[in-house]
Design a protein around this motif. Structure first.
Motif: not given
Length: 468
Positions: A358, A366, A378-380, A446
């Motif tokens: 991260e 992200y 991705k986790r934003i 994303e």
């Protein structure tokens, strides 16, 4: 009045994989809910302190500002070093900032632990009184064991009948065990804490006497510095000419104005996983556990789990640290060698030495949760009111799915608003921007697809420090 000067540089390599170069231990909650930087500042409560000065790497400036704001400190000055040149130049910069007022400065590392905070504050008051007498005060920790991982200070004659200060007889390097045992028995030696109290004028005068090149380089760099809000940007070319020296080597070992103040306050530099273990509550089998940990027939282990269940069966004397992209397993007697792992990772140019999975940015963070051939997920997270720069990509398209909050999206010539469970597609080559106009964090997934997914495939049309 005291001016706290907090030295928040350092790479944090000895606490890998929890601590990384881009997110070192001073910005992590190693021993509680607050980060070590926050704890350092909070323990000054009750003292007559002016606004603090924080010295840090320029890459950590927004992280510092955010952590200070979280504990209610909004008036700090943040001096951003373009590169680390050790503590003597860092404190020269802070001294140049305060030379006109010329108060007593209290120089502290941002990554130390102190158990007895009342004893610490009492010693600070005593040290400030000595520093007012044109002395350079260093805090000497009363040793309780023959430590070989610390440098030592030998005390000399008493400085004054009015305080516990001792003239510094000598500084000595980290000893072998036999020598450390002698130091402990003699009662004349103290652990070198790396904490100081002095007036800027005295420090700069002594530094100029022994290392004038440091003063000259820092004066030039300070004279060319730029101020934007709380951030003071030091001119890099001049600062790069500054020798890389510690306060001890540059001044304290040579000056005739050094005083060591003995202090017994439960101090630790938290320099290894064994230090963390010593300071952590243990179960009936001597295990110190953090996170989702299960131990069976195991003894005297330190286990830290950040993301998943860690199970220990039939083992003893181990340190196990789990993160999303790395696991450390070491004998607790060998944890001082963890830095060698980091050195190997750097030699192989592995990103695990530099950053976590991260990645934190001024606008949020992200997390690269999955990657494969021609795709990445991705986790934003975007903080309320924050936005990314207006940008485009030559080699990838992106799908965005909002899972929490509200997203204001610029896509080409249009603007759209998405809420939870809504999505959009950003074609390859389209200018786009992501913003959070709401009051809560924006969370989205994303999905990138294309021939090249590197972070350098970005063309920014509008950019600022806060959106990059």
């Amino acid at each position: 009045m005291l001016v706290p000067v907090i030295m928040a540089g350092g790479s944090g390599s000895r606490l890998w994989p929890y601590s990384r170069q881009q997110y070192p231990k001073q910005f992590l909650p190693c021993l509680g809910e607050k980060t070590m930087l926050q704890e350092t500042l909070l323990r000054l409560q009750g003292l007559d302190c002016a606004a603090p000065i924080i010295l840090c790497n320029k890459d950590h400036r927004f992280l510092v500002a955010e952590q200070l704001e979280a504990i209610g400190i909004t008036d700090a000055s943040i001096i951003m070093e373009p590169e680390g040149r050790n503590t003597a130049p860092a404190l020269a910069l802070a001294s140049l900032m305060e030379i006109k007022r010329n108060p007593v400065m209290l120089a502290l590392a941002a990554d130390h632990f102190i158990a007895d905070q009342d004893a610490f504050r009492q010693a600070v008051v005593e040290a400030a009184a000595i520093a007012e007498q044109e002395q350079l005060v260093t805090f000497g920790i009363q040793p309780h064991s023959p430590e070989t991982g610390y440098g030592y200070i030998r005390g000399g004659e008493s400085f004054s009948r009015q305080n516990r200060g001792l003239r510094v007889h000598s500084f000595v390097e980290k000893p072998d065990l036999e020598t450390a045992i002698h130091y402990l028995k003699s009662g004349e030696y103290f652990w070198n804490s790396g904490m100081f109290a002095f007036k800027p004028s005295v420090y700069l005068e002594e530094l100029n006497a022994f290392q004038p090149d440091i003063v000259q380089a820092c004066e030039k760099a300070w004279g060319r510095s730029e101020i934007k809000g709380p951030f003071i940007s030091i001119e890099p070319r001049s600062f790069s000419e500054c020798p890389n020296e510690s306060v001890d080597y540059a001044v304290m070992e040579k000056t005739g104005s050094a005083v060591v103040l003995p202090i017994n306050c439960g101090w630790s530099d938290v320099g290894s996983w064994s230090s963390i273990m010593d300071l952590t509550q243990k179960d009936n089998n001597g295990n110190a556990c953090h996170g989702d940990v299960l131990t069976v027939d195991s003894q005297d282990c330190y286990v830290r789990s950040e993301h998943r269940l860690v199970s220990m069966v039939g083992v003893k004397d181990l340190v196990v640290v789990e993160t999303s992209d790395g696991v450390l397993i070491a004998n607790k007697e060998d944890v001082q060698s963890v830095k060698r792992v980091v050195d190997e990772l750097k030699r192989d140019q592995r990103k695990e030495a530099l950053c976590h999975r991260e990645i934190y940015r001024p606008w949020g963070s992200y997390d690269a949760i999955d990657i494969g051939h021609r795709y990445q997920v991705k986790r934003i997270t975007v903080k309320p009111g924050a936005s990314l720069s207006l940008q485009m990509h030559h080699h990838r398209a992106e799908h965005w799915v909002v899972v929490q909050g509200t997203a204001l999206i610029t896509r080409g010539d249009e603007q759209i608003i998405l809420s939870e469970n809504e999505s959009t597609f950003i074609p390859l080559g389209y200018p786009h921007r992501l913003e959070n106009p709401g009051k809560v964090n924006l969370e989205l997934i994303e999905i990138q697809s294309g021939s090249y997914l590197g972070e350098d495939d970005i063309v920014r049309f509008e950019d600022s420090e806060a959106s990059s």
